[in-house]
Enzyme design. Structure first.
Site, mmCIF file in Angstrom:
data_model
loop_
_atom_site.group_PDB
_atom_site.id
_atom_site.type_symbol
_atom_site.label_atom_id
_atom_site.label_comp_id
_atom_site.label_asym_id
_atom_site.label_seq_id
_atom_site.Cartn_x
_atom_site.Cartn_y
_atom_site.Cartn_z
ATOM 1 C CG HIS A 231 -1.757 1.182 1.414
ATOM 2 N ND1 HIS A 231 -3.053 1.250 0.957
ATOM 3 C CD2 HIS A 231 -1.497 2.385 1.988
ATOM 4 C CE1 HIS A 231 -3.563 2.445 1.261
ATOM 5 N NE2 HIS A 231 -2.625 3.147 1.877
ATOM 6 C CD GLU A 232 1.731 3.597 3.709
ATOM 7 O OE1 GLU A 232 1.859 4.663 3.061
ATOM 8 O OE2 GLU A 232 0.777 3.404 4.484
ATOM 9 C CG HIS B 272 -6.197 6.164 0.545
ATOM 10 N ND1 HIS B 272 -6.237 7.042 1.591
ATOM 11 C CD2 HIS B 272 -5.125 5.360 0.776
ATOM 12 C CE1 HIS B 272 -5.243 6.781 2.422
ATOM 13 N NE2 HIS B 272 -4.543 5.772 1.942
ATOM 14 C CB CYS B 273 -8.443 2.225 -4.400
ATOM 15 S SG CYS B 273 -9.537 1.365 -5.542
ATOM 16 C CB CYS C 148 -8.197 -1.985 -4.165
ATOM 17 S SG CYS C 148 -6.680 -1.290 -4.880
ATOM 18 C CB CYS D 183 -8.639 -2.943 -7.786
ATOM 19 S SG CYS D 183 -8.537 -1.159 -8.078
#
Length: 188
Positions: free
Chosen positions: A132-133, A142-143, A148, A167
């Site tokens: 993520h990072e 951000h999604c 995701c 995603c």
């Protein structure tokens, strides 16, 4: 497809097998060479005695200044409780479209919440947080897709709901961003 090198720098004690699993997940998701290094910082300089936590913003800047290079995305790995002034705690933080991020597994341990230890779950959570990072360092925001890895997480349980990967929309965005980055002229 991402072709940038990625460096994971462990600050504090991490089992070698733990780090290798995190690196393997990162390599799989970003199709990049992933290196593991050890870093040393006096973390007491980042400790806020009032909050009894470590200032993530200051730590991120320090990792960027002392350990990051323009040749690789760098993620500092920690096992301390991180915060930023506007939030009670964070799992990690990164410079959007930058070269550096940080992540901590401190609040990802089941034991922190009175449950039995689960090393496999801790590794999965930390893999997702590091991926993520790194996504932020590549320019992803951000999604809203629930599964995701780029979805924002407030609680460890939120991380459990996500997949380890991007995603389809985030993958397409990443491909576009890295294609644009690869054709930019190098500054001299």
């Amino acid at each position: 497809m991402v072709q940038q090198n990625i460096t994971l720098i462990s600050f504090g004690y991490f089992e070698e097998s733990f780090l290798k699993e995190i690196a393997a997940a990162v390599k799989k998701e970003y199709s990049s060479v992933v290196r593991i290094k050890e870093g040393h910082l006096d973390l007491s300089e980042f400790f806020d005695p009032t909050r009894r936590q470590y200032n993530g913003t200051r730590l991120l800047k320090e990792v960027d200044q002392l350990f990051s290079t323009d040749e690789a995305k760098t993620i500092g790995l920690f096992s301390v409780d991180l915060f930023i002034p506007i939030l009670t705690y964070i799992f990690g933080q990164a410079m959007l479209s930058g070269r550096t991020g940080i992540a901590s597994h401190y609040r990802l341990n089941n034991e922190r919440y009175g449950m039995a230890a689960d090393t496999a779950l801790l590794i999965r959570r930390f893999e997702k947080e590091v991926i993520h990072e790194l996504g932020h360092t590549f320019g992803l925001v951000h999604c809203h897709t629930p599964a995701c890895v780029m979805r924002s997480s407030t609680y460890a349980e939120d991380i459990d709901q996500k997949e380890t990967g991007l995603c389809r929309n985030c993958q397409l965005t990443l491909d576009t961003l890295t294609d644009i980055e690869s054709i930019k002229p190098k500054q001299t």
